[in-house]
Enzyme design. Sequence first.
Site, PDB file in Angstrom:
ATOM      1  N   TYR A 113       0.644  -1.159  -0.194  1.00 33.65           N
ATOM      2  CA  TYR A 113       0.353  -0.022  -0.543  1.00 33.65           C
ATOM      3  C   TYR A 113       0.814   1.341  -0.013  1.00 33.65           C
ATOM      4  O   TYR A 113       1.752   1.165  -0.275  1.00 33.65           O
ATOM      5  CB  TYR A 113      -1.172  -0.253   1.014  1.00 33.65           C
ATOM      6  N   LYS A 184      -6.001  -0.992  -2.526  1.00 34.90           N
ATOM      7  CA  LYS A 184      -7.048  -1.127  -1.525  1.00 34.90           C
ATOM      8  C   LYS A 184      -7.925  -2.582  -1.348  1.00 34.90           C
ATOM      9  O   LYS A 184      -8.507  -2.326   0.015  1.00 34.90           O
ATOM     10  CB  LYS A 184      -7.995   0.236  -2.293  1.00 34.90           C
TER      11      LYS A 184
HETATM   12  O1  LIG Z   1      -4.235   6.251  -0.786  1.00 32.44           O
HETATM   13  C1  LIG Z   1      -3.496   6.136   0.150  1.00 32.44           C
HETATM   14  O2  LIG Z   1      -2.863   5.977   0.380  1.00 32.44           O
HETATM   15  C2  LIG Z   1      -4.222   7.833   0.681  1.00 32.44           C
HETATM   16  C3  LIG Z   1      -4.867   8.429  -0.216  1.00 32.44           C
HETATM   17  O3  LIG Z   1      -6.139   7.477  -0.237  1.00 32.44           O
HETATM   18  C4  LIG Z   1      -4.677   9.328  -1.064  1.00 32.44           C
HETATM   19  O4  LIG Z   1      -5.251   9.042  -1.757  1.00 32.44           O
HETATM   20  O5  LIG Z   1      -3.845   9.864  -0.520  1.00 32.44           O
HETATM   21 MN   LIG Z   2      -7.184   8.003  -2.124  1.00 32.05          MN
END
Ligand SMILES: O=C(O)C[C@H](O)C(=O)O
Ligand SMILES: [Mn+2]
Length: 581
Positions: A113, A184
């Site tokens: 992530y 996600k």
């Molecule tokens: O994706 C992430 O880490 C958080 C958020 O949705 C973003 O766009 O930064």
């Molecule tokens: Mn985002």
Amino acid sequence: MTAVSRYYDVHRDAHGQRHLHVNLTGFALLRLPLLNKSTAFTHEERRALGLIGLLPPHVSTLDEQIERTWRRYVLQGNDLEKHIFLRNLQDRNEVLFYALVTRHLDDVLPILYTPTVGEAVRVFSHIYRYPRGLAISADTIGEIDQALDNVPLDDVRMIVATDSSAILGIGDQGFGGMAISIGKLSLYTAAGGVGPDKTLPVELDVGTNRQDLIDDPLYLGVRHERLTGAAYDDVLDRFVEGVAHRYPKAIIQWEDFASATAFRVLDRYRRVIPSFNDDIQGTGAMALAGVLSACRLTGERLKDQTFVVVGAGAGGTGVAWAITQGLLREGLSRDEARERVLVVDRQGLLTQDQQLDAHQVPYAQRPDRTRTWSAAGGVPTLLETVQQAGATVLLGLSGVPGLFTQPIIEAMLAHTARPVVFPLSNPTGNAEAVPADVLRWTAGQAIVATGSPFADVEYAGQVHPASQGNNAFIFPGLGFGAVLARAREITDSMVLDAAYTLSDCTDLSGGRVYPPVSALREVSLRVAARVMSRAVTDGVAAEYRLRTMSEADLQAYVRDRAWTPEYLPFQKAARVSMDLP
Ligand SMILES: O=C(O)C[C@H](O)C(=O)O
Ligand SMILES: [Mn+2]
Ligand SMILES: NC(=O)c1ccc[n+]([C@@H]2O[C@H](COP(=O)([O-])OP(=O)(O)OC[C@H]3O[C@@H](n4cnc5c(N)ncnc54)[C@H](O)[C@@H]3O)[C@@H](O)[C@H]2O)c1
């Protein structure tokens, strides 16, 4: 029996033990990541499913497989290679992937992530290996029903869809945004408890305005400018219709849409199909939770604070909305709340005499209040806004690195002993400030949280544990709760309840304002239970069994249904056919 996939169903025997009835055998079975147990297929299963001779003689346990895989993982040369390694594992054996992710969540979250997923998005066309998710473009939207039918999953409940127009803080990424939808959703399973066979990542490839992508011979997306207007709406309308038809129980999470479309898409569809925008609503709830926790830490109230939100796009507007809702709950009037939540964009402070986007208008200040704030006689700058408004809380959703300078942070010390400073922009290089600087500029007094992971900071002999303020603490629980409630709509109060729950389950020890990543699953399941309860109260829960349940019952209901990575015993389905009706 639950119809899950054209390749298998899940059955429960008289003892409640689940079994998979598979109608795929032999080598093909080893190629489907949802079914492949690899060396963990038992001798009986190998015999029944045509696998004799295709696997090494030793039957591994899941633990042995985790160990074998982890030893290779740690040898990967850099974070992107680790990401590719994990994604390959996911495309080979999903149970093993999630078992490994669950066991090593602290280590792998930043790889799977944010921030590494941002790198994977950028180079997506260069690291592509194996199909995952639904790819839709203007060329194929006419065949959306066929495309959805080609997805081998029959009970998708959670979809993450992006048009890749504003990925994290790195802008238009064309087809590469598929990596965000995938990333996600892997949190939906690892943290939220939505089974991997109930999730579907989607890339709505409406084109890209990045000439370098279009010119890249390896680029995998469509090579035209982004669609706009009616052509854009047509793709989304047909997508939403197709989903509602094929997956009537699915919830959509809209992800990383540029603010020009994010609000429009949310408003257009949230009452047509249960859906929410993660960057607006998930981020809003996450930020409100962190600020509530910071207040608990200092013994103050939300209504004692003055907020400056920097960046009036999807994230910033969502944060301004959620904090405003929090202030209203503490008894402030709309006008009082507006004076406490100041929003700054490129031009400086938003005021009502400027040309603003519709989503910004509710957060613009009365010009008569702020007329004298600018030394130059124009629009007050961020520094002037912090000084004149008396900011005690500063939230960054601008995507601009280094925007929170020393003078700005020091100016907060005139108004509070403990400035709350959240540089929330991702990935790491886009943070408005780094925790070590903010703590140094405030002699260790600031309460800091960042969107991307940072290391703990030692300042003057004291360790300040890092707090990661990321919507990952909201969306898996919000979505899972909505799925279990079979919510017809995701209401604002479901979003806000997620925020209060996140704050309630944050252990403040050491000065943290967000839970550690290791608590992600526990937090998500608690958020899910509260979201279900609110869905019932708001009259949007189609799952009628929830209506009579106590909070404890709801907690048990969530935990009972949360998917966990374990191998189920396989049986050959009565009828073996690739094309079940
Ligand atoms: O994706 C992430 O880490 C958080 C958020 O949705 C973003 O766009 O930064
Ligand atoms: Mn985002
Ligand atoms: N931590 C989280 O969970 C989280 C969640 C959502 C978004 N974000 C981050 O927030 C950032 C913005 O995301 P978004 O989806 O809102 O993007 P967006 O494009 O919708 O909004 C960005 C806004 O910042 C403004 N901006 C640009 N330069 C500025 C400057 N110098 N001063 C003030 N404002 C400026 C832009 O005009 C725009 O309105 C990204 O880096 C994203 O990663 C973090």
